[in-house]
Design a protein around this motif. Sequence first.
Motif, PDB file in Angstrom:
ATOM      1  N   SER A 136     -10.970  39.295   3.088  1.00  0.00           N
ATOM      2  CA  SER A 136     -10.577  38.767   1.788  1.00  0.00           C
ATOM      3  C   SER A 136     -11.715  37.939   1.205  1.00  0.00           C
ATOM      4  O   SER A 136     -12.585  37.457   1.939  1.00  0.00           O
ATOM      5  N   PRO A 137     -11.724  37.742  -0.116  1.00  0.00           N
ATOM      6  CA  PRO A 137     -12.743  36.888  -0.732  1.00  0.00           C
ATOM      7  C   PRO A 137     -12.704  35.477  -0.134  1.00  0.00           C
ATOM      8  O   PRO A 137     -11.638  34.935   0.144  1.00  0.00           O
ATOM      9  N   GLY A 138     -13.846  34.904   0.066  1.00  0.00           N
ATOM     10  CA  GLY A 138     -13.928  33.560   0.613  1.00  0.00           C
ATOM     11  C   GLY A 138     -13.845  33.493   2.122  1.00  0.00           C
ATOM     12  O   GLY A 138     -13.814  32.393   2.682  1.00  0.00           O
ATOM     13  N   GLU A 139     -13.815  34.635   2.800  1.00  0.00           N
ATOM     14  CA  GLU A 139     -13.707  34.628   4.257  1.00  0.00           C
ATOM     15  C   GLU A 139     -15.061  34.882   4.935  1.00  0.00           C
ATOM     16  O   GLU A 139     -15.147  35.555   5.961  1.00  0.00           O
ATOM     17  N   THR A 140     -16.113  34.331   4.357  1.00  0.00           N
ATOM     18  CA  THR A 140     -17.420  34.325   5.014  1.00  0.00           C
ATOM     19  C   THR A 140     -17.958  32.900   5.021  1.00  0.00           C
ATOM     20  O   THR A 140     -17.619  32.086   4.165  1.00  0.00           O
ATOM     21  N   ARG A 141     -18.787  32.610   6.005  1.00  0.00           N
ATOM     22  CA  ARG A 141     -19.425  31.303   6.119  1.00  0.00           C
ATOM     23  C   ARG A 141     -20.910  31.511   6.440  1.00  0.00           C
ATOM     24  O   ARG A 141     -21.314  32.518   7.018  1.00  0.00           O
ATOM     25  N   ASP A 142     -21.721  30.498   6.090  1.00  0.00           N
ATOM     26  CA  ASP A 142     -23.164  30.607   6.256  1.00  0.00           C
ATOM     27  C   ASP A 142     -23.648  30.184   7.636  1.00  0.00           C
ATOM     28  O   ASP A 142     -24.571  30.794   8.183  1.00  0.00           O
ATOM     29  N   LEU A 143     -23.079  29.116   8.200  1.00  0.00           N
ATOM     30  CA  LEU A 143     -23.540  28.587   9.483  1.00  0.00           C
ATOM     31  C   LEU A 143     -22.357  28.293  10.398  1.00  0.00           C
ATOM     32  O   LEU A 143     -21.253  27.991   9.928  1.00  0.00           O
ATOM     33  N   ARG A 144     -22.626  28.349  11.692  1.00  0.00           N
ATOM     34  CA  ARG A 144     -21.626  27.982  12.697  1.00  0.00           C
ATOM     35  C   ARG A 144     -22.240  26.927  13.618  1.00  0.00           C
ATOM     36  O   ARG A 144     -23.391  27.042  14.037  1.00  0.00           O
ATOM     37  N   PHE A 145     -21.456  25.874  13.936  1.00  0.00           N
ATOM     38  CA  PHE A 145     -21.901  24.775  14.786  1.00  0.00           C
ATOM     39  C   PHE A 145     -21.022  24.670  16.032  1.00  0.00           C
ATOM     40  O   PHE A 145     -19.803  24.839  15.957  1.00  0.00           O
ATOM     41  N   SER A 146     -21.655  24.328  17.156  1.00  0.00           N
ATOM     42  CA  SER A 146     -20.940  23.977  18.387  1.00  0.00           C
ATOM     43  C   SER A 146     -21.578  22.703  18.933  1.00  0.00           C
ATOM     44  O   SER A 146     -22.745  22.717  19.342  1.00  0.00           O
ATOM     45  N   THR A 147     -20.820  21.606  18.922  1.00  0.00           N
ATOM     46  CA  THR A 147     -21.361  20.287  19.267  1.00  0.00           C
ATOM     47  C   THR A 147     -20.860  19.838  20.629  1.00  0.00           C
ATOM     48  O   THR A 147     -19.658  19.885  20.897  1.00  0.00           O
ATOM     49  N   PHE A 148     -21.772  19.365  21.469  1.00  0.00           N
ATOM     50  CA  PHE A 148     -21.430  18.816  22.779  1.00  0.00           C
ATOM     51  C   PHE A 148     -21.781  17.334  22.762  1.00  0.00           C
ATOM     52  O   PHE A 148     -22.943  16.969  22.527  1.00  0.00           O
ATOM     53  N   PHE A 149     -20.776  16.462  22.979  1.00  0.00           N
ATOM     54  CA  PHE A 149     -20.993  15.031  22.771  1.00  0.00           C
ATOM     55  C   PHE A 149     -20.603  14.204  23.983  1.00  0.00           C
ATOM     56  O   PHE A 149     -19.756  14.598  24.801  1.00  0.00           O
ATOM     57  N   ASN A 150     -21.263  13.026  24.085  1.00  0.00           N
ATOM     58  CA  ASN A 150     -20.960  12.019  25.093  1.00  0.00           C
ATOM     59  C   ASN A 150     -20.760  10.685  24.382  1.00  0.00           C
ATOM     60  O   ASN A 150     -21.650  10.226  23.653  1.00  0.00           O
ATOM     61  N   VAL A 151     -19.603  10.043  24.611  1.00  0.00           N
ATOM     62  CA  VAL A 151     -19.274   8.785  23.940  1.00  0.00           C
ATOM     63  C   VAL A 151     -19.817   7.631  24.776  1.00  0.00           C
ATOM     64  O   VAL A 151     -19.080   6.868  25.389  1.00  0.00           O
ATOM     65  N   THR A 152     -21.150   7.516  24.788  1.00  0.00           N
ATOM     66  CA  THR A 152     -21.793   6.541  25.678  1.00  0.00           C
ATOM     67  C   THR A 152     -22.930   5.789  25.009  1.00  0.00           C
ATOM     68  O   THR A 152     -23.704   5.117  25.696  1.00  0.00           O
ATOM     69  N   LEU A 153     -23.048   5.842  23.688  1.00  0.00           N
ATOM     70  CA  LEU A 153     -24.171   5.208  23.002  1.00  0.00           C
ATOM     71  C   LEU A 153     -23.756   3.810  22.554  1.00  0.00           C
ATOM     72  O   LEU A 153     -23.387   3.582  21.392  1.00  0.00           O
ATOM     73  N   ASP A 154     -23.846   2.845  23.464  1.00  0.00           N
ATOM     74  CA  ASP A 154     -23.343   1.502  23.192  1.00  0.00           C
ATOM     75  C   ASP A 154     -24.059   0.827  22.031  1.00  0.00           C
ATOM     76  O   ASP A 154     -23.460   0.025  21.311  1.00  0.00           O
ATOM     77  N   SER A 155     -25.336   1.117  21.825  1.00  0.00           N
ATOM     78  CA  SER A 155     -26.086   0.467  20.745  1.00  0.00           C
ATOM     79  C   SER A 155     -25.584   0.899  19.369  1.00  0.00           C
ATOM     80  O   SER A 155     -25.951   0.282  18.355  1.00  0.00           O
ATOM     81  N   TRP A 156     -24.745   1.924  19.312  1.00  0.00           N
ATOM     82  CA  TRP A 156     -24.179   2.382  18.039  1.00  0.00           C
ATOM     83  C   TRP A 156     -22.695   2.047  17.906  1.00  0.00           C
ATOM     84  O   TRP A 156     -22.007   2.576  17.047  1.00  0.00           O
ATOM     85  N   ASP A 157     -22.194   1.148  18.746  1.00  0.00           N
ATOM     86  CA  ASP A 157     -20.790   0.724  18.657  1.00  0.00           C
ATOM     87  C   ASP A 157     -20.551  -0.283  17.542  1.00  0.00           C
ATOM     88  O   ASP A 157     -19.400  -0.580  17.211  1.00  0.00           O
ATOM     89  N   ALA A 158     -21.610  -0.849  16.954  1.00  0.00           N
ATOM     90  CA  ALA A 158     -21.461  -1.887  15.936  1.00  0.00           C
ATOM     91  C   ALA A 158     -20.742  -1.337  14.713  1.00  0.00           C
ATOM     92  O   ALA A 158     -21.040  -0.249  14.230  1.00  0.00           O
ATOM     93  N   GLY A 159     -19.767  -2.110  14.210  1.00  0.00           N
ATOM     94  CA  GLY A 159     -19.006  -1.684  13.039  1.00  0.00           C
ATOM     95  C   GLY A 159     -17.578  -2.161  13.127  1.00  0.00           C
ATOM     96  O   GLY A 159     -17.246  -3.045  13.923  1.00  0.00           O
ATOM     97  N   PRO A 160     -16.693  -1.582  12.344  1.00  0.00           N
ATOM     98  CA  PRO A 160     -15.274  -1.965  12.405  1.00  0.00           C
ATOM     99  C   PRO A 160     -14.706  -1.755  13.805  1.00  0.00           C
ATOM    100  O   PRO A 160     -15.218  -0.955  14.595  1.00  0.00           O
ATOM    101  N   ALA A 161     -13.620  -2.469  14.094  1.00  0.00           N
ATOM    102  CA  ALA A 161     -12.969  -2.342  15.402  1.00  0.00           C
ATOM    103  C   ALA A 161     -12.652  -0.882  15.697  1.00  0.00           C
ATOM    104  O   ALA A 161     -12.170  -0.155  14.827  1.00  0.00           O
TER     105      ALA A 161
END
Length: 307
Positions: free
Chosen positions: A239-264
């Motif tokens: 159908s129209p609109g059923e194509t995309r240009d890029l695909r992403f697959s992200t692998f993350f680790n929630v361990t970057l303490d220096s970037w914890d600064a901000g709202p609670a």
Amino acid sequence: MKKSVAMGAFALMVGAGTAWADPISLPADSPVYIQFNNIEQVNGLNNLTVPGYAPAATYLDGLQGNWGLFNISSLQNGFALPTPLPEGHDDIAGGPTFFADDGPGGTKGQITGIFYGIDFTSPTTATNGRIDLYWQDAGADTIDASCLAGVTCVPDATTVARFTSGTFLARLDFASGIVSGNDTTFLQSNIDPTTNGGSGHADAFANVNLSTVGPWTDLLNGNWFFIDSSDAGTVRGDSPGETRDLRFSTFFNVTLDSWDAGPAGTQGLRSNDPARVFTSPVPEPASLTLLGLGLIGAAARRRRKKA
């Protein structure tokens, strides 16, 4: 998202006053595998601000649940993975490297950027979001391993400026399709990325934003990936609109303490992800010249007829 590639590229050639540096070129009409390395923040309340970056401040309400900075460590000549017809066009794998970031002091330059405007809709799903890509010439590039480890780069305006300087390349908009039949979920992860110490992965599609033009805009506008929207059909890409240009697959680790600064509740992440794209068949410069001459000739003929 498709438009006339020839006309778009021709406009770039003849645009008065355009002064771009000479970024690395992407191959046309080819599968490309792009490796990102990211430092980022998440907050499930969607209350984060991006320091010092005007496009993020004006996108939607200026607040987000996820934003971050990245460099691209490598560009590879990829190959399309076989998928049974009639659907096909599902994924691309990596191959030989034609660009590898050699860091500050190297000779190759850097591809850097920022993503912002991602809003959580549940602990594991999100909507909205953009990616801006930049080229930094060799000698002006400053992103090193210490910065990407969060040691010398913290979430402030100075760091944002380091990743968003240089030549603007292209803007990408996250888009639906990662969940079949769902038009509102743009990103989906397997765990809550605000969980301190957690590790997981997330997936998404994106389209090139055609209203903010850079040297890579037309090339990334491949419309190669098939998705299944909420239409009545069940076949991806039917159908129209059923194509995309890029695909992403992200692998993350929630361990970057220096970037914890901000709202609670704010957590810092380090992540890496391959993006995949099948580039557009952008015309060669000779073809664009012929196109321009043809347009000039057509205009001259119209003037003669009126006379």
